[in-house]
Scaffold this motif. Structure first.
Motif, PDB file in Angstrom:
ATOM      1  N   LEU A 106       0.838  -1.198   0.000  1.00 45.42           N
ATOM      2  CA  LEU A 106       0.000   0.000   0.000  1.00 45.42           C
ATOM      3  C   LEU A 106       0.881   1.259   0.000  1.00 45.42           C
ATOM      4  O   LEU A 106       0.596   2.226  -0.716  1.00 45.42           O
ATOM      5  CB  LEU A 106      -0.936  -0.002   1.209  1.00 45.42           C
ATOM      6  CG  LEU A 106      -1.827   1.242   1.371  1.00 45.42           C
ATOM      7  CD1 LEU A 106      -2.760   1.391   0.169  1.00 45.42           C
ATOM      8  CD2 LEU A 106      -2.629   1.166   2.674  1.00 45.42           C
ATOM      9  N   LEU A 107       1.951   1.226   0.808  1.00 46.57           N
ATOM     10  CA  LEU A 107       2.897   2.352   0.824  1.00 46.57           C
ATOM     11  C   LEU A 107       3.496   2.545  -0.562  1.00 46.57           C
ATOM     12  O   LEU A 107       3.603   3.676  -1.061  1.00 46.57           O
ATOM     13  CB  LEU A 107       4.007   2.106   1.848  1.00 46.57           C
ATOM     14  CG  LEU A 107       5.172   3.120   1.840  1.00 46.57           C
ATOM     15  CD1 LEU A 107       4.675   4.512   2.171  1.00 46.57           C
ATOM     16  CD2 LEU A 107       6.255   2.692   2.819  1.00 46.57           C
TER      17      LEU A 107
ATOM     18  N   SER B  26       2.121   1.730  -3.290  1.00 45.83           N
ATOM     19  CA  SER B  26       1.051   2.264  -4.136  1.00 45.83           C
ATOM     20  C   SER B  26       0.927   3.776  -3.960  1.00 45.83           C
ATOM     21  O   SER B  26       0.756   4.519  -4.942  1.00 45.83           O
ATOM     22  CB  SER B  26      -0.290   1.606  -3.790  1.00 45.83           C
ATOM     23  OG  SER B  26      -0.234   0.212  -3.978  1.00 45.83           O
ATOM     24  N   VAL B  27       1.032   4.224  -2.698  1.00 46.21           N
ATOM     25  CA  VAL B  27       0.965   5.664  -2.415  1.00 46.21           C
ATOM     26  C   VAL B  27       2.121   6.395  -3.090  1.00 46.21           C
ATOM     27  O   VAL B  27       1.935   7.442  -3.731  1.00 46.21           O
ATOM     28  CB  VAL B  27       0.982   5.926  -0.884  1.00 46.21           C
ATOM     29  CG1 VAL B  27       1.127   7.411  -0.598  1.00 46.21           C
ATOM     30  CG2 VAL B  27      -0.286   5.381  -0.241  1.00 46.21           C
TER      31      VAL B  27
ATOM     32  N   LEU C 222       1.582   6.498  -6.741  1.00 45.91           N
ATOM     33  CA  LEU C 222       0.533   7.485  -7.036  1.00 45.91           C
ATOM     34  C   LEU C 222       1.108   8.902  -7.017  1.00 45.91           C
ATOM     35  O   LEU C 222       0.797   9.730  -7.875  1.00 45.91           O
ATOM     36  CB  LEU C 222      -0.613   7.351  -6.030  1.00 45.91           C
ATOM     37  CG  LEU C 222      -1.801   8.314  -6.220  1.00 45.91           C
ATOM     38  CD1 LEU C 222      -2.471   8.063  -7.566  1.00 45.91           C
ATOM     39  CD2 LEU C 222      -2.800   8.165  -5.087  1.00 45.91           C
ATOM     40  N   VAL C 223       1.966   9.170  -6.016  1.00 43.85           N
ATOM     41  CA  VAL C 223       2.610  10.479  -5.915  1.00 43.85           C
ATOM     42  C   VAL C 223       3.502  10.727  -7.132  1.00 43.85           C
ATOM     43  O   VAL C 223       3.519  11.818  -7.715  1.00 43.85           O
ATOM     44  CB  VAL C 223       3.438  10.581  -4.612  1.00 43.85           C
ATOM     45  CG1 VAL C 223       4.316  11.828  -4.625  1.00 43.85           C
ATOM     46  CG2 VAL C 223       2.501  10.630  -3.396  1.00 43.85           C
TER      47      VAL C 223
ATOM     48  N   GLY D  55       1.229  15.305  -0.820  1.00 43.89           N
ATOM     49  CA  GLY D  55       0.652  13.957  -0.868  1.00 43.89           C
ATOM     50  C   GLY D  55       1.564  12.931  -0.224  1.00 43.89           C
ATOM     51  O   GLY D  55       1.113  12.048   0.516  1.00 43.89           O
TER      52      GLY D  55
ATOM     53  N   GLY E  74       0.672  10.633   3.115  1.00 48.87           N
ATOM     54  CA  GLY E  74       0.776   9.183   2.982  1.00 48.87           C
ATOM     55  C   GLY E  74       1.826   8.600   3.906  1.00 48.87           C
ATOM     56  O   GLY E  74       1.609   7.550   4.525  1.00 48.87           O
TER      57      GLY E  74
ATOM     58  N   ILE F  54       1.160   5.744   6.859  1.00 47.45           N
ATOM     59  CA  ILE F  54       1.841   4.452   6.829  1.00 47.45           C
ATOM     60  C   ILE F  54       2.693   4.248   8.084  1.00 47.45           C
ATOM     61  O   ILE F  54       2.787   3.130   8.615  1.00 47.45           O
ATOM     62  CB  ILE F  54       2.718   4.331   5.569  1.00 47.45           C
ATOM     63  CG1 ILE F  54       1.862   4.462   4.315  1.00 47.45           C
ATOM     64  CG2 ILE F  54       3.479   3.021   5.541  1.00 47.45           C
ATOM     65  CD1 ILE F  54       0.792   3.411   4.178  1.00 47.45           C
TER      66      ILE F  54
ATOM     67  N   SER G 283       8.760   4.922   5.864  1.00 46.31           N
ATOM     68  CA  SER G 283       7.763   5.991   5.982  1.00 46.31           C
ATOM     69  C   SER G 283       8.377   7.239   6.608  1.00 46.31           C
ATOM     70  O   SER G 283       8.062   8.370   6.207  1.00 46.31           O
ATOM     71  CB  SER G 283       6.556   5.517   6.798  1.00 46.31           C
ATOM     72  OG  SER G 283       6.947   5.146   8.112  1.00 46.31           O
TER      73      SER G 283
END
Length: 450
Positions: A43-44, A46-47, A50-51, A78, A82, A86, A191
């Motif tokens: 998921l991280l 993915s973030v 996305l950024v 963003g 995120g 995370i 993170s």
């Protein structure tokens, strides 16, 4: 090229997000904390992807009235949000891993479902690595490189999760929790790095090494004397730099612009993603006083032109002589005020000048083409010149007439042993004598050593 990058990043985003969903679902079904933790790592990723996709799209969008530096800060904002989210999730998994390590073995242990989820993610990671590697070779781009590195990291974390699940299948049921603990710590570190980087970008922190590099590049450019303040900031993938350089005070505007362009090109050659603005300032250090006097006089209101600027020393004192052209229609009083203004500015800006002698002349706009005057005028000039024994040789005499003005250029040789002051006094006297006999004339004498 930008469109191709966004398409590649879109495919990468869909792939890694599908891995997150598969790992999360299979992890919950099989009760694998390691797989669930790795799903959050996905998921991280993915973030982050996305950024990067947002950054690639914003790179196409030009600055507008409200975002004169572009829209790159949205990427940092963003990433910051995120990264914080995370980090909190990673802390939860670390806590949960430690708690489960201290608890009795669970009734449901990770098995085949967990391994299938992990294998799927490994396949996705390999797919992304191959896709991004080919795209980097073909179209390049910092955003694709960043996603390529994240794909490698995600592959490593998934392998750790699978190792933990395999250990459980061999009876070491704590292996899943230990793998989750390792992944939780890794996730927290990643993170925190993301939060630090994006927070740094938002607060305009820039590496001192980059600033030092820009200064060295600027100083090494031919024509630059010194470098003043350097202001730098990052917005998305772009580094903005405002650089102040010092140039010789007598540098022409065209030359100053040329040097500024060279500095900008040299910086961009070393820092390809830089957007550079150059400011140049005059520096009069080590500039001959003649050049500085010329610049001072030219900038006084009412001055139409300056020439024959000469400085000389007598008995330890420095004196200046210069010819200043003013509007030929103004009266003597107005012309004298211009002369006084020039003297005052010279005294203030060049204190070592004891006195400045200013020869006022009427300004005449000389056109590009003339009507050639007859030889009678030249004979008159030769007659005047022959009266001066200091003149060893009379050279070219150019006598050109336009409207009611006569433009006269004279080349003549003087004894090479004469001081420049004596030559200046003689040429001034000759010019004055010719003007008294030939009305409406503008005379320029070019002295040469015999």
């Amino acid at each position: 090229m930008f469109v191709q990058r966004t398409k590649v990043l879109q495919i990468s985003l869909l792939a890694i997000f599908s891995a997150f969903l598969v790992e999360l679902v299979f992890g919950l079904i099989s009760n694998s904390l390691a797989l669930i933790t790795d799903s959050i790592h996905a998921l991280l990723d993915s973030v982050v992807t996305l950024v990067l996709l947002l950054a690639a799209r914003l790179a196409i969008k030009p600055p507008d009235a409200e975002h004169t530096y572009g829209h790159g800060k949205i990427e940092s904002l963003g990433g910051l949000i995120g990264g914080i989210a995370i980090f909190l999730i990673a802390c939860f998994f670390i806590y949960e891993s430690i708690n489960r390590l201290q608890s009795p073995p669970p009734n449901v242990l990770p098995g085949l479902f967990a391994i299938i989820g992990g294998v799927y993610t490994i396949g996705i990671d390999f797919f992304r690595i191959i896709l991004l590697r080919k795209s980097i070779k073909k179209i390049g781009g910092a955003t694709l490189k960043a996603d390529f590195y994240h794909a490698f990291m995600d592959l490593g974390s998934t392998l750790v999760a699978i190792i933990g699940i395999i250990l459980v299948s061999y009876g070491l049921y704590f292996g899943d929790f230990i793998a989750a603990l390792i992944l939780g710590v890794l996730l927290a570190i990643l993170s925190v790095k993301l939060v630090y980087k994006t927070a740094s970008d938002l607060t305009d922190i820039i590496s001192p090494e980059i600033v030092k590099n820009v200064k060295e590049i600027s100083l090494s450019t031919e024509g630059v004397i010194d470098v003043g303040p350097i202001l730098m900031r990052r917005s998305g993938d772009t580094i903005f730099a405002d650089v102040t350089i010092s140039l010789r005070g007598d540098t022409s505007f065209d030359k100053a612009h040329e040097i500024s362009n060279s500095v900008e090109e040299n910086i961009k050659e070393k820092i390809s993603n830089a957007s550079v603005t150059i400011h140049f300032e005059p520096n009069w250090k080590n500039v001959p006083p003649d050049a500085k006097i010329l610049e001072i006089a030219k900038n006084v209101e009412g001055v139409k032109g300056v020439h024959n600027v000469i400085t000389h020393k007598t008995k330890g004192k420095t004196y200046a002589n210069l010819h200043v052209m003013v509007d030929r229609e103004i009266d003597l009083s107005s012309a004298h005020k211009i002369s006084e203004s020039i003297e005052e500015k010279i005294q203030v800006e060049i204190p070592e000048i004891t006195h400045a002698t200013i020869h006022l002349e009427p300004f005449v706009t000389v056109p590009e083409s003339f009507n050639i005057e007859d030889t009678i005028t030249e004979e008159k000039i030769k007659t005047i010149l022959k009266k001066y024994h200091e003149i060893k040789k009379i050279g070219r005499i150019s006598s050109l007439k336009f409207e009611n003005i006569l433009k006269i250029d004279i080349d003549c040789s003087f004894d090479k042993e004469l001081s420049i002051e004596k030559v200046h006094d003689l040429t001034s006297e000759i010019e004055h004598r010719i003007r008294s006999e030939i009305k409406n004339s503008v005379i320029t004498i070019h002295p040469e050593p015999d």
